[in-house]
Design a protein around this motif. Structure first.
Motif, PDB file in Angstrom:
ATOM      1  N   ASP A 104       0.820  -1.207   0.000  1.00 19.41           N
ATOM      2  CA  ASP A 104       0.000   0.000   0.000  1.00 19.41           C
ATOM      3  C   ASP A 104       0.859   1.264   0.000  1.00 19.41           C
ATOM      4  OD1 ASP A 104      -2.582   1.050  -0.081  1.00 19.41           O
ATOM      5  OD2 ASP A 104      -2.608   1.436   2.068  1.00 19.41           O
ATOM      6  N   SER A 105       2.166   1.105  -0.217  1.00 18.37           N
ATOM      7  CA  SER A 105       3.082   2.248  -0.187  1.00 18.37           C
ATOM      8  C   SER A 105       2.704   3.277  -1.242  1.00 18.37           C
ATOM      9  CB  SER A 105       4.521   1.779  -0.423  1.00 18.37           C
ATOM     10  OG  SER A 105       5.383   2.892  -0.565  1.00 18.37           O
ATOM     11  N   LYS A 106       2.769   4.553  -0.843  1.00 16.49           N
ATOM     12  CA  LYS A 106       2.509   5.651  -1.783  1.00 16.49           C
ATOM     13  C   LYS A 106       3.809   6.255  -2.312  1.00 16.49           C
ATOM     14  CE  LYS A 106      -1.962   5.379  -1.102  1.00 16.49           C
ATOM     15  NZ  LYS A 106      -1.989   4.238  -0.192  1.00 16.49           N
ATOM     16  N   ASN A 107       4.950   5.697  -1.919  1.00 15.09           N
ATOM     17  CA  ASN A 107       6.249   6.198  -2.363  1.00 15.09           C
ATOM     18  C   ASN A 107       6.432   5.892  -3.851  1.00 15.09           C
ATOM     19  OD1 ASN A 107       8.937   6.742  -2.890  1.00 15.09           O
ATOM     20  ND2 ASN A 107       9.681   5.861  -0.984  1.00 15.09           N
ATOM     21  N   PRO A 108       6.537   6.923  -4.697  1.00 13.31           N
ATOM     22  CA  PRO A 108       6.653   6.665  -6.142  1.00 13.31           C
ATOM     23  C   PRO A 108       7.900   5.882  -6.531  1.00 13.31           C
ATOM     24  CG  PRO A 108       7.058   8.986  -5.639  1.00 13.31           C
ATOM     25  CD  PRO A 108       6.535   8.357  -4.389  1.00 13.31           C
ATOM     26  N   GLN A 141       7.142   1.987  -6.536  1.00 11.61           N
ATOM     27  CA  GLN A 141       5.996   1.433  -7.254  1.00 11.61           C
ATOM     28  C   GLN A 141       6.365   0.258  -8.159  1.00 11.61           C
ATOM     29  OE1 GLN A 141       2.870   2.373  -6.296  1.00 11.61           O
ATOM     30  NE2 GLN A 141       4.245   3.361  -4.822  1.00 11.61           N
ATOM     31  N   ALA A 183      -4.981  13.273  -3.369  1.00 10.55           N
ATOM     32  CA  ALA A 183      -4.409  12.128  -2.662  1.00 10.55           C
ATOM     33  C   ALA A 183      -5.443  11.387  -1.828  1.00 10.55           C
ATOM     34  CB  ALA A 183      -3.263  12.592  -1.766  1.00 10.55           C
TER      35      ALA A 183
END
Length: 428
Positions: A208-212, A215, A277
């Motif tokens: 669920d990481s939002k770190n681009p 990805q 977001a």
């Protein structure tokens, strides 16, 4: 003296915004009645262990976001509820709600999370949720999704899409967990600090990481759906078959894991691209093991929750209808001495279902007719009720239309309130 203000991220809801909240709540109440869901209200404050055991010790909510404090009277560890599902299950266990079968419940109310306030994400925020307790079949998962879909149609939302996934059962997740750890260990140099911290405690949350920058690594990770057994896959297929039969569009998102540890099998989110977001509007899933985690007998369950602020933001963007309560009449009073008679008349009108706002004076004077008419017009009322000296002496009231210039004003006897109250109502 220092001016006192609200706590940061805990906002006042003022008119007319409060009318929009009431409008949404009324829509939800009517919808829940059609689906035979009944209201439940649980305390805002619960014992802290409820959320540690229910949500999981290594979740963001428990680790970072809960408002916890100690009861000064007895030392009990207490927490402002960050979500409602754990409290609903606690109430079901404490009061033996499932003694005669499953229960369909819904709730409305404030939740609290200590995080950085931003648009659509506040420290105190209202949620509306539905929980179906004691039902194991995928048809109830589908029922809840169809209910949410019906709500979007009811309030005019179109830019909302459904994403689905299945988390399977604990043993299936355990095998997937091993594969995930091996995958991320092989790419340890690409992990950010948050992922490194979660690698062995809760690797599923790394998905669920939002770190681009992570990805590509997340996309190449083993998919949980590939580890599901026949029963889990059958449950998921039964759900999707029902959704397809009802024309509900969806996409399968293998990265969808949700933020609480209590989920199994079905998880889902309604998301939008219109809120930046904060794109999740409504989310939920199945939590068949939460009753056991909280010390009760095993019982299947499934539910969802929506954020009121986000839903209303979307509704306003889609052209939220005028939701301020309509005002039938504004009472104009020229003489303080007439107030006892005027107020008894207005009370009779209100008892008959007419909404009336009375002009308020200074205590010794009521103000000029001109100023009162300005306020009557600004109020949005459809009629002005004029209680002037001539009307009072004759035991009458003049009813003047304010929104229809072609309509003639009328005079009614004060003693015949019921008939002219009906006239006001029929003119709506």
């Amino acid at each position: 003296m220092e001016k006192l203000t609200a706590v940061k991220g805990m906002n006042d809801v003022l008119p007319p915004d409060s009318a929009a909240v009431e409008w949404l709540e009324a829509k939800v109440r009517a919808l829940m009645a059609r689906y035979a869901y009944r209201n439940i209200r649980t305390p805002i404050v619960e014992r802290t262990p409820l959320f540690i055991r229910g949500l999981g010790e290594v979740t963001d909510i428990v680790e970072k976001e809960m408002y916890c404090f100690e009861d000064r009277l007895n030392g009990d560890p207490l927490t402002l509820r960050p979500e409602a599902t754990a409290g609903v299950v606690r109430a079901a266990l404490e009061h033996n709600l499932l003694y005669d079968g499953g229960k369909r419940l819904y709730y409305m109310g404030p939740m609290f999370r200590h995080e950085r306030p931003q648009k659509g994400r506040y420290r105190q925020f209202d949620q509306i949720g539905a929980e179906a307790l004691g039902f194991a079949g995928a048809e109830v998962d589908a029922e809840l999704i169809l209910m949410a879909q019906a709500l979007w149609q009811e309030i005019g939302l179109t830019d909302v899409r459904l994403e689905l996934n299945s988390l399977g059962q604990p043993q299936e997740r355990l095998e997937h967990r091993k594969a995930l750890i091996a995958h991320f260990e092989h790419h340890a140099e690409e992990l950010d600090e948050d992922a490194k911290r979660r690698l062995y405690s809760n690797p599923l949350r790394i998905l669920d990481s939002k770190n681009p920058h992570m990805q590509a690594l997340v996309e190449s990770a083993p998919k949980l759906l590939d580890f599901l057994g026949a029963e889990s896959l059958a449950h998921f297929k039964a759900l999707t078959d029902i959704l397809q039969a009802n024309g509900v569009a969806y996409s399968v998102n293998p990265r969808l894991v949700r933020g609480m540890d209590y989920y199994n099998l079905t998880v889902f989110e309604f998301v939008t691209d219109r809120l930046g977001a904060q794109g999740t509007v409504c989310a939920g899933g199945r939590y068949d093991y939460l009753f056991e985690q909280l010390g009760g007998k095993p019982a299947p369950a499934v539910g969802w929750a929506l954020g009121v602020d986000r839903v209303l933001a979307l509704a306003k963007g889609a052209g939220l209808p005028e939701v301020s309560p309509p005002l039938d009449a504004y009472a104009i009073v020229t003489d303080v001495a007439a107030l006892p008679l005027v107020l008894s008349t207005l009370q009779a009108l209100r008892a008959a279902g007419t909404s009336v706002q009375m002009h308020a004076g200074s205590g010794t004077a009521m103000g000029s007719m001109k100023s009162q008419f300005k306020r009557a017009d600004a109020s949005g009322a459809r009629f002005a009720l004029i209680f002037g000296p001539d009307e009072i002496q004759a035991g009458q009231v003049t009813v003047k239309p304010l929104r229809d210039a072609s309509a003639a004003q009328q005079v009614h006897a004060l003693a015949d309130v019921a008939s002219w109250a009906a006239t006001l109502q029929s003119a709506a």
